[in-house]
Design an enzyme around this catalytic site. Structure first.
Site, PDB file in Angstrom:
ATOM      1  N   ALA A   1       0.815  -1.218   0.000  1.00 35.37           N
ATOM      2  CA  ALA A   1       0.000   0.000   0.000  1.00 35.37           C
ATOM      3  C   ALA A   1       0.845   1.263   0.000  1.00 35.37           C
ATOM      4  O   ALA A   1       0.353   2.341  -0.280  1.00 35.37           O
ATOM      5  CB  ALA A   1      -0.929  -0.001   1.215  1.00 35.37           C
TER       6      ALA A   1
ATOM      7  N   ARG B   1      10.360   7.901  -2.614  1.00 36.57           N
ATOM      8  CA  ARG B   1      11.769   8.102  -2.982  1.00 36.57           C
ATOM      9  C   ARG B   1      12.119   7.570  -4.381  1.00 36.57           C
ATOM     10  O   ARG B   1      13.189   7.853  -4.910  1.00 36.57           O
ATOM     11  CB  ARG B   1      12.683   7.466  -1.935  1.00 36.57           C
ATOM     12  CG  ARG B   1      12.874   8.354  -0.717  1.00 36.57           C
ATOM     13  CD  ARG B   1      13.661   7.668   0.374  1.00 36.57           C
ATOM     14  NE  ARG B   1      12.894   6.638   1.044  1.00 36.57           N
ATOM     15  CZ  ARG B   1      13.426   5.699   1.829  1.00 36.57           C
ATOM     16  NH1 ARG B   1      14.729   5.651   2.007  1.00 36.57           N
ATOM     17  NH2 ARG B   1      12.651   4.808   2.417  1.00 36.57           N
TER      18      ARG B   1
ATOM     19  N   LYS C   1       5.870   2.074  -6.959  1.00 35.42           N
ATOM     20  CA  LYS C   1       7.139   1.403  -6.683  1.00 35.42           C
ATOM     21  C   LYS C   1       7.104  -0.104  -6.950  1.00 35.42           C
ATOM     22  O   LYS C   1       8.001  -0.648  -7.594  1.00 35.42           O
ATOM     23  CB  LYS C   1       7.552   1.647  -5.228  1.00 35.42           C
ATOM     24  CG  LYS C   1       8.763   0.822  -4.804  1.00 35.42           C
ATOM     25  CD  LYS C   1       9.396   1.342  -3.555  1.00 35.42           C
ATOM     26  CE  LYS C   1       8.713   0.843  -2.315  1.00 35.42           C
ATOM     27  NZ  LYS C   1       9.497   1.211  -1.105  1.00 35.42           N
TER      28      LYS C   1
ATOM     29  N   GLN D   1      -6.437  -0.617   1.916  1.00 36.85           N
ATOM     30  CA  GLN D   1      -6.120   0.030   3.191  1.00 36.85           C
ATOM     31  C   GLN D   1      -6.724   1.430   3.206  1.00 36.85           C
ATOM     32  O   GLN D   1      -6.653   2.169   2.221  1.00 36.85           O
ATOM     33  CB  GLN D   1      -4.606   0.117   3.389  1.00 36.85           C
ATOM     34  CG  GLN D   1      -4.230   0.679   4.761  1.00 36.85           C
ATOM     35  CD  GLN D   1      -2.729   0.693   5.000  1.00 36.85           C
ATOM     36  OE1 GLN D   1      -1.957   0.149   4.221  1.00 36.85           O
ATOM     37  NE2 GLN D   1      -2.323   1.325   6.093  1.00 36.85           N
TER      38      GLN D   1
ATOM     39  N   ASN E   1      13.907   1.098  -2.085  1.00 34.85           N
ATOM     40  CA  ASN E   1      13.269   2.364  -1.743  1.00 34.85           C
ATOM     41  C   ASN E   1      13.534   3.464  -2.762  1.00 34.85           C
ATOM     42  O   ASN E   1      12.742   4.377  -2.903  1.00 34.85           O
ATOM     43  CB  ASN E   1      13.721   2.830  -0.364  1.00 34.85           C
ATOM     44  CG  ASN E   1      13.221   1.891   0.725  1.00 34.85           C
ATOM     45  OD1 ASN E   1      12.038   1.591   0.781  1.00 34.85           O
ATOM     46  ND2 ASN E   1      14.129   1.390   1.538  1.00 34.85           N
TER      47      ASN E   1
ATOM     48  N   ARG F   1      11.913  -8.982 -35.985  1.00 33.52           N
ATOM     49  CA  ARG F   1      10.721  -8.474 -35.315  1.00 33.52           C
ATOM     50  C   ARG F   1       9.724  -9.625 -35.105  1.00 33.52           C
ATOM     51  O   ARG F   1       9.908 -10.718 -35.626  1.00 33.52           O
ATOM     52  CB  ARG F   1      10.145  -7.324 -36.140  1.00 33.52           C
ATOM     53  CG  ARG F   1      11.070  -6.094 -36.075  1.00 33.52           C
ATOM     54  CD  ARG F   1      10.725  -5.086 -37.137  1.00 33.52           C
ATOM     55  NE  ARG F   1       9.314  -4.744 -37.096  1.00 33.52           N
ATOM     56  CZ  ARG F   1       8.637  -4.274 -38.154  1.00 33.52           C
ATOM     57  NH1 ARG F   1       9.227  -4.104 -39.304  1.00 33.52           N
ATOM     58  NH2 ARG F   1       7.348  -3.987 -38.025  1.00 33.52           N
TER      59      ARG F   1
ATOM     60  N   TYR G   1      14.935  -6.838 -46.484  1.00 29.18           N
ATOM     61  CA  TYR G   1      13.760  -6.830 -45.626  1.00 29.18           C
ATOM     62  C   TYR G   1      12.815  -7.938 -46.080  1.00 29.18           C
ATOM     63  O   TYR G   1      12.515  -8.068 -47.270  1.00 29.18           O
ATOM     64  CB  TYR G   1      13.032  -5.478 -45.717  1.00 29.18           C
ATOM     65  CG  TYR G   1      11.709  -5.496 -45.003  1.00 29.18           C
ATOM     66  CD1 TYR G   1      11.661  -5.559 -43.601  1.00 29.18           C
ATOM     67  CD2 TYR G   1      10.506  -5.508 -45.708  1.00 29.18           C
ATOM     68  CE1 TYR G   1      10.442  -5.622 -42.943  1.00 29.18           C
ATOM     69  CE2 TYR G   1       9.287  -5.564 -45.044  1.00 29.18           C
ATOM     70  CZ  TYR G   1       9.259  -5.623 -43.670  1.00 29.18           C
ATOM     71  OH  TYR G   1       8.064  -5.696 -43.010  1.00 29.18           O
TER      72      TYR G   1
ATOM     73  N   SER H   1      20.210 -10.533 -57.058  1.00 31.78           N
ATOM     74  CA  SER H   1      20.425  -9.401 -56.163  1.00 31.78           C
ATOM     75  C   SER H   1      19.412  -8.304 -56.449  1.00 31.78           C
ATOM     76  O   SER H   1      19.018  -8.090 -57.595  1.00 31.78           O
ATOM     77  CB  SER H   1      21.830  -8.838 -56.365  1.00 31.78           C
ATOM     78  OG  SER H   1      22.785  -9.803 -55.970  1.00 31.78           O
TER      79      SER H   1
HETATM   80  C1  UD1 Z   1       8.929  -1.519   8.791  1.00 31.35           C
HETATM   81  C2  UD1 Z   1       8.963  -2.022  10.216  1.00 31.35           C
HETATM   82  C3  UD1 Z   1      10.415  -2.019  10.706  1.00 31.35           C
HETATM   83  C4  UD1 Z   1      11.267  -2.877   9.780  1.00 31.35           C
HETATM   84  C5  UD1 Z   1      11.119  -2.376   8.345  1.00 31.35           C
HETATM   85  C6  UD1 Z   1      11.820  -3.309   7.396  1.00 31.35           C
HETATM   86  C7  UD1 Z   1       6.868  -1.384  11.205  1.00 31.35           C
HETATM   87  C8  UD1 Z   1       6.170  -0.431  12.110  1.00 31.35           C
HETATM   88  N1  UD1 Z   1       8.162  -1.192  11.041  1.00 31.35           N
HETATM   89  O1  UD1 Z   1       9.411  -0.193   8.758  1.00 31.35           O
HETATM   90  O2  UD1 Z   1      10.481  -2.538  12.010  1.00 31.35           O
HETATM   91  O3  UD1 Z   1      12.623  -2.836  10.191  1.00 31.35           O
HETATM   92  O4  UD1 Z   1       9.740  -2.341   7.966  1.00 31.35           O
HETATM   93  O5  UD1 Z   1      11.824  -2.777   6.103  1.00 31.35           O
HETATM   94  O6  UD1 Z   1       6.247  -2.302  10.693  1.00 31.35           O
HETATM   95  N2  UD1 Z   1       2.990  -0.510   4.055  1.00 31.35           N
HETATM   96  C9  UD1 Z   1       1.642  -0.607   3.833  1.00 31.35           C
HETATM   97  N3  UD1 Z   1       0.810   0.262   4.475  1.00 31.35           N
HETATM   98  C10 UD1 Z   1       1.274   1.231   5.291  1.00 31.35           C
HETATM   99  C11 UD1 Z   1       2.646   1.331   5.525  1.00 31.35           C
HETATM  100  C12 UD1 Z   1       3.490   0.441   4.898  1.00 31.35           C
HETATM  101  O7  UD1 Z   1       1.198  -1.469   3.072  1.00 31.35           O
HETATM  102  O8  UD1 Z   1       0.448   1.991   5.824  1.00 31.35           O
HETATM  103  C13 UD1 Z   1       3.889  -1.440   3.377  1.00 31.35           C
HETATM  104  C14 UD1 Z   1       4.838  -0.718   2.436  1.00 31.35           C
HETATM  105  O9  UD1 Z   1       4.300  -0.667   1.131  1.00 31.35           O
HETATM  106  C15 UD1 Z   1       6.069  -1.600   2.492  1.00 31.35           C
HETATM  107  C16 UD1 Z   1       6.030  -2.191   3.890  1.00 31.35           C
HETATM  108  O10 UD1 Z   1       4.704  -2.058   4.337  1.00 31.35           O
HETATM  109  O11 UD1 Z   1       6.000  -2.661   1.559  1.00 31.35           O
HETATM  110  C17 UD1 Z   1       6.991  -1.512   4.848  1.00 31.35           C
HETATM  111  O12 UD1 Z   1       6.707  -0.148   4.914  1.00 31.35           O
HETATM  112  P1  UD1 Z   1       7.846   0.911   5.219  1.00 31.35           P
HETATM  113  O13 UD1 Z   1       7.209   2.221   5.443  1.00 31.35           O
HETATM  114  O14 UD1 Z   1       8.912   0.786   4.226  1.00 31.35           O
HETATM  115  O15 UD1 Z   1       8.457   0.320   6.569  1.00 31.35           O
HETATM  116  P2  UD1 Z   1       8.622   0.977   7.976  1.00 31.35           P
HETATM  117  O16 UD1 Z   1       7.276   1.134   8.608  1.00 31.35           O
HETATM  118  O17 UD1 Z   1       9.510   2.131   7.894  1.00 31.35           O
HETATM  119 CA    CA Z   2      11.039   0.273   3.821  1.00 31.17          CA
END
Ligand code: UD1
Ligand code: CA
Length: 492
Positions: free
Chosen positions: A21, A26, A33, A86, A250, A355, A388, A427
């Protein structure tokens, strides 16, 4: 049923929930992504492929950012995937909660959570996570890794017995240090990968208690671990020695690094399977490609999509094949080919552009500076130089002379050229389609073939040649050419 991937006593998870979600700010991209590819497959495609090897009863993906675009991609990959949306409450905990909401209320057994942007997680590690979790009757089992630089990750805090006490997010560990001066949590180098196995009932129960009372104002999935422990559950971990497995993409740099690492794994795999790869660093192989023993890949070769190469074929240098089937013993040099078939012992290149719809028969040849499209070429036929061939069919053992063109386009419609077997074309023959050339026919040099040529006939369209004696001497006096021509020839 396929054979179980699990050790005895382990059962398939009731669900795998893939989190996808997040926005991926970045990446600075208009493409979500998780849709960015490495190795010919989207990041989330890799995550789903790993999840599928666990044979879960339910496979769920949680989406929000660019919901429709991501969901369309996901259901194309896994038609019976459950898509969960979500809402605006942020955090991994909320994401999992809404994933669970899309599943039957009485779900029990093991629920696995993975990330859609972590592409190198292997099915072996996931399987070990599930079997460890079930063997030890854990409430939660978290996959961890020890990182030299744990910045940004949640830290694994252990109790005296070595079990997991809780996970502290980086920003919260920073705050502890600022508020109390205690830097011990921040200094921990064992981190949370974000990949877990949960007892389904514990997960549902504890998630309901998770708040957004933290530095980031998010519903942390990591809070489930402390809560599970508080209600008496065993919370443990499995550590992977391979950091790549838990690495997420990321930004574009990390995407490139993960792509390179995946490619290293694929080139290693194929070399162990008997493929010679002269320069693995400049050879790129997609995950779905299939190669046979004694294939040789020369530098600058890219094999994409569902490309397959048969025993002993030599590909490259500087060749890109996308969804191409190459037989055994073929040579394909400095070629760009898509959606085509290259037969056993055939030769293609150098500088050749195939192709979609090109089918080259056994022992056939398409040589230098040829472009082809929707053409079927029979066994042993050769199109050796400069030309061709499109919307055409060529029989067996036919020789197409240098510089031949199928003029398939009348400005409005495309038409077919059909050329028989054992034909010899002069040719610079132009085939003005629609036109048919019978078996064993010949064409003269420069022929413009507008009418069908019967079997065994010679087609000539040349005008009489006329030589104008002394033309250069008289019309270009004083030039080097006139000089070179010498004294005037006697005129009759
Ligand atoms: C999370 C973990 C952290 C861990 C890290 C590893 C939590 C609170 N923290 O960090 O402990 O070390 O991952 O990468 O869980 N996502 C959703 N919905 C949201 C937020 C995130 O689906 O509301 C998904 C993102 O798309 C991603 C994954 O969850 O695939 C991780 O989200 P990200 O924000 O990168 O991780 P952190 O919360 O920083
Ligand atoms: Ca992450």
């Amino acid at each position: 049923m396929t054979e179980s991937v699990y050790p005895t006593e382990t059962s398939a998870p009731s669900a795998v929930i893939v989190l996808a979600a997040g926005q991926g700010t970045r990446m600075k991209s208009t493409t979500p992504k998780v849709l960015h590819p490495i190795g010919g497959r989207s990041l989330v495609g890799h995550a789903l492929a790993a999840a599928q090897t666990l044979n879960p009863q339910h496979l769920v993906a949680v989406v929000r950012h660019e919901r429709d675009r991501v969901a369309a991609h996901l259901t194309e990959l896994v038609p019976d995937l459950v898509i969960a949306d979500q809402d605006d409450i942020p955090g991994t905990g909320r994401a999992v909660e809404q994933g669970l909401d899309a599943l039957p209320e009485d779900l029990d057994g093991t629920v696995v959570v993975t990330y859609g942007d972590v592409p190198l997680l292997t099915s072996e590690t996931l399987t070990e996570l599930v079997s460890t979790h079930q063997r030890d009757a854990n409430a939660v089992t978290v996959l961890t890794a020890s990182l030299p630089d744990p910045t940004g990750y949640g830290r694994i805090v252990r109790d005296d017995a070595g079990l997991v006490e809780r996970i502290v997010e980086h920003k919260d560990a920073l705050k502890i240090q600022q508020d109390t001066g205690d830097a011990s949590v921040l200094a921990l180098t064992e981190v949370n990968s974000g990949i877990y196995a949960f007892d389904a009932r514990v997960l549902r129960r504890t998630l309901a208690q998770v708040s957004t009372d933290n530095v980031q104002g998010e519903k942390y999935l990591t809070d489930v671990l402390g809560l599970a422990r508080a209600e008496g559950g065993r919370v443990a971990s499995l550590m992977t020695a391979d950091q790549w497995e838990v690495e997420g993409a990321n930004d574009r740099r990390q995407l490139a690094e993960l792509g390179r690492e995946l490619n290293n794994r694929l080139t290693d795999h194929w070399m162990r399977a008997g493929v010679t790869i002269i320069d693995p660093a400049s050879t790129w192989i997609d995950v779905q490609v299939s190669l046979s023993p004694d294939v040789v890949l020369k530098p600058g070769t890219q094999l994409h999509g569902a490309t397959t190469v048969g025993v002993g074929s030599v590909i490259g240098p500087d060749t890109t094949l996308t969804d191409v089937t190459v037989g055994a013993g073929a040579t394909v040099k400095r070629t760009d080919a898509t959606d085509s078939v290259i037969g056993d012992d055939a030769t293609v290149g150098p500088f050749t552009y195939l192709r979609p719809g090109t089918v080259l028969g056994e022992e056939g040849k398409i040589g230098a500076f040829y472009e082809t499209k929707k053409v079927t070429i029979g066994r042993g036929s050769k199109l050796s130089h400069l030309g061709y061939a499109g919307d055409a069919e060529i029989g067996e053992y036919t020789n197409i002379g240098c510089g031949n063109i199928t003029a398939n386009y009348d400005g409005v419609n495309k038409h077919r050229t059909v050329i028989g077997s054992h034909v010899r074309t002069g040719s610079n023959t132009v085939f003005t389609a629609p036109v048919e050339i019978g078996d064993g026919a010949y064409t003269g040099a420069g022929a413009v073939v507008r009418k069908n040529v019967p079997a065994g006939a010679l087609a000539l369209t040349v005008a009489q040649q006329r030589n104008m004696e002394n033309w250069v001497r008289e019309n270009r006096p004083g030039t080097a050419a006139a000089e070179a021509a010498g004294p005037a020839a006697p005129t009759s």
